[in-house]
Design a protein around this motif. Sequence first.
Motif, mmCIF file in Angstrom:
data_model
loop_
_atom_site.group_PDB
_atom_site.id
_atom_site.type_symbol
_atom_site.label_atom_id
_atom_site.label_comp_id
_atom_site.label_asym_id
_atom_site.label_seq_id
_atom_site.Cartn_x
_atom_site.Cartn_y
_atom_site.Cartn_z
ATOM 1 N N LEU A 47 -14.683 0.286 -6.345
ATOM 2 C CA LEU A 47 -13.934 -0.879 -5.561
ATOM 3 C C LEU A 47 -13.213 -1.671 -5.525
ATOM 4 C CD1 LEU A 47 -17.691 -1.481 -4.676
ATOM 5 C CD2 LEU A 47 -15.675 -0.029 -3.802
ATOM 6 N N GLU A 48 -12.941 -2.009 -6.501
ATOM 7 C CA GLU A 48 -11.731 -3.185 -7.645
ATOM 8 C C GLU A 48 -10.692 -2.844 -7.347
ATOM 9 O OE1 GLU A 48 -12.823 -3.726 -11.614
ATOM 10 O OE2 GLU A 48 -14.764 -5.232 -11.223
ATOM 11 N N ARG A 49 -10.366 -1.404 -7.562
ATOM 12 C CA ARG A 49 -8.893 -1.215 -8.064
ATOM 13 C C ARG A 49 -7.798 -0.892 -6.569
ATOM 14 N NH1 ARG A 49 -6.661 3.149 -5.395
ATOM 15 N NH2 ARG A 49 -8.231 4.417 -4.897
ATOM 16 N N ARG A 50 -9.887 -0.865 -5.489
ATOM 17 C CA ARG A 50 -8.970 -0.882 -4.508
ATOM 18 C C ARG A 50 -8.858 -2.333 -3.198
ATOM 19 N NH1 ARG A 50 -12.062 3.815 -0.668
ATOM 20 N NH2 ARG A 50 -11.737 5.974 -2.108
ATOM 21 N N GLY A 51 -9.268 -3.014 -3.995
ATOM 22 C CA GLY A 51 -9.347 -5.067 -3.723
ATOM 23 C C GLY A 51 -10.654 -5.170 -2.459
ATOM 24 N N LEU A 52 -11.325 -4.459 -2.533
ATOM 25 C CA LEU A 52 -12.287 -4.907 -1.924
ATOM 26 C C LEU A 52 -13.735 -5.940 -2.324
ATOM 27 C CD1 LEU A 52 -13.651 -0.806 -0.925
ATOM 28 C CD2 LEU A 52 -12.560 -2.551 0.513
ATOM 29 N N ARG A 53 -14.108 -6.490 -1.342
ATOM 30 C CA ARG A 53 -15.089 -7.199 -1.911
ATOM 31 C C ARG A 53 -16.726 -6.342 -2.122
ATOM 32 N NH1 ARG A 53 -13.313 -13.340 -0.543
ATOM 33 N NH2 ARG A 53 -10.621 -12.808 -0.806
ATOM 34 N N PHE A 54 -17.560 -6.651 -3.109
ATOM 35 C CA PHE A 54 -18.179 -5.979 -3.026
ATOM 36 C C PHE A 54 -19.330 -7.150 -3.722
ATOM 37 C CE2 PHE A 54 -15.859 -4.462 -6.522
ATOM 38 C CZ PHE A 54 -17.261 -4.416 -7.256
ATOM 39 N N ALA A 55 -20.563 -6.347 -3.412
ATOM 40 C CA ALA A 55 -21.703 -6.572 -4.310
ATOM 41 C C ALA A 55 -23.191 -5.600 -4.511
ATOM 42 C CB ALA A 55 -22.508 -7.631 -3.808
ATOM 43 N N ARG A 56 -22.963 -5.601 -6.286
ATOM 44 C CA ARG A 56 -24.014 -4.277 -6.062
ATOM 45 C C ARG A 56 -25.384 -5.035 -6.919
ATOM 46 N NH1 ARG A 56 -24.580 -0.371 -10.534
ATOM 47 N NH2 ARG A 56 -22.125 -1.638 -11.653
ATOM 48 N N TYR A 57 -26.617 -4.304 -7.451
ATOM 49 C CA TYR A 57 -27.245 -4.329 -8.406
ATOM 50 C C TYR A 57 -27.732 -3.404 -8.545
ATOM 51 C CZ TYR A 57 -31.466 -5.363 -10.979
ATOM 52 O OH TYR A 57 -32.662 -5.686 -12.068
ATOM 53 N N ALA A 58 -27.791 -2.321 -9.110
ATOM 54 C CA ALA A 58 -28.298 -0.687 -10.331
ATOM 55 C C ALA A 58 -27.855 -0.218 -9.016
ATOM 56 C CB ALA A 58 -30.160 -1.148 -10.053
ATOM 57 N N ASP A 59 -28.269 0.159 -8.099
ATOM 58 C CA ASP A 59 -27.362 1.220 -7.043
ATOM 59 C C ASP A 59 -27.750 0.871 -5.240
ATOM 60 O OD1 ASP A 59 -30.636 1.752 -6.341
ATOM 61 O OD2 ASP A 59 -30.824 4.103 -6.222
ATOM 62 N N ASP A 60 -28.063 -0.574 -5.515
ATOM 63 C CA ASP A 60 -27.678 -0.752 -4.414
ATOM 64 C C ASP A 60 -26.239 -1.690 -4.190
ATOM 65 O OD1 ASP A 60 -30.174 -0.653 -2.761
ATOM 66 O OD2 ASP A 60 -30.990 -2.142 -4.062
ATOM 67 N N SER A 61 -25.414 -1.675 -3.157
ATOM 68 C CA SER A 61 -24.674 -2.698 -2.883
ATOM 69 C C SER A 61 -23.741 -2.866 -1.457
ATOM 70 C CB SER A 61 -23.903 -1.707 -3.339
ATOM 71 O OG SER A 61 -23.332 -0.776 -2.330
ATOM 72 N N ASN A 62 -23.574 -4.057 -1.302
ATOM 73 C CA ASN A 62 -22.717 -4.122 -0.442
ATOM 74 C C ASN A 62 -21.337 -4.059 -0.117
ATOM 75 O OD1 ASN A 62 -25.448 -4.236 0.431
ATOM 76 N ND2 ASN A 62 -25.444 -6.742 1.583
ATOM 77 N N ILE A 63 -20.426 -3.894 0.544
ATOM 78 C CA ILE A 63 -19.358 -4.387 0.513
ATOM 79 C C ILE A 63 -18.595 -4.710 2.292
ATOM 80 C CG2 ILE A 63 -17.327 -2.846 0.705
ATOM 81 C CD1 ILE A 63 -18.938 -0.396 -1.050
ATOM 82 N N TYR A 64 -17.953 -5.784 1.568
ATOM 83 C CA TYR A 64 -17.465 -6.914 2.440
ATOM 84 C C TYR A 64 -16.407 -6.477 2.963
ATOM 85 C CZ TYR A 64 -21.339 -8.415 0.936
ATOM 86 O OH TYR A 64 -23.553 -8.719 0.418
ATOM 87 N N VAL A 65 -16.034 -6.276 4.730
ATOM 88 C CA VAL A 65 -14.153 -5.613 5.344
ATOM 89 C C VAL A 65 -14.359 -6.949 5.862
ATOM 90 C CG1 VAL A 65 -14.309 -3.520 4.425
ATOM 91 C CG2 VAL A 65 -15.380 -3.624 6.213
ATOM 92 N N ARG A 66 -13.592 -6.572 7.315
ATOM 93 C CA ARG A 66 -12.560 -7.804 8.374
ATOM 94 C C ARG A 66 -13.723 -6.775 9.711
ATOM 95 N NH1 ARG A 66 -10.801 -12.311 6.107
ATOM 96 N NH2 ARG A 66 -9.006 -12.571 5.445
ATOM 97 N N SER A 67 -13.818 -5.783 9.741
ATOM 98 C CA SER A 67 -14.069 -5.609 11.230
ATOM 99 C C SER A 67 -14.568 -3.946 10.714
ATOM 100 C CB SER A 67 -12.890 -4.982 11.834
ATOM 101 O OG SER A 67 -12.194 -3.671 11.086
#
Length: 134
Positions: A47-67
């Motif tokens: 996710l970091e390599r792709r420049g994505l913004r995200f939040a993760r705890y254990a196996d739950d994650s949210n990834i934030y994009v514009r559209s």
Amino acid sequence: MKPIRVFLQAGVMEGGLVNPVDEGTPQGGPLSPLLSNLVLDEFDRELERRGLRFARYADDSNIYVRSRRAGERVMESLTRFIRSKLKLQVNQQKSAVARPWARKFLGFSFTTVGTPNGESRRKRWTGSRSGYGN
């Protein structure tokens, strides 16, 4: 690795009896988030390599994009990455492309805050800590 194997094979106590565990770690057990963090470290790096913004705890994650379109592309490519590279299954029923305020993350969600004249101007993080991942 032996201590982890012992934890995984220890079983679960239910009603005073220890029942064997066929696969995975018990839900809510202390080992589950630890193993998730170890296994999903490579996911975080991707996710970091792709420049994505995200939040993760254990196996739950949210990834934030514009559209929505970007969300669908990211969901498809990351699902492929998780299946092929990490050899994990993605729960399609719990996964979605949606607005941040339409989903909860660790019991929290975004909500509209009204102004005195009734207009909504901003979003804020709010919610309760009950109900992880729902």
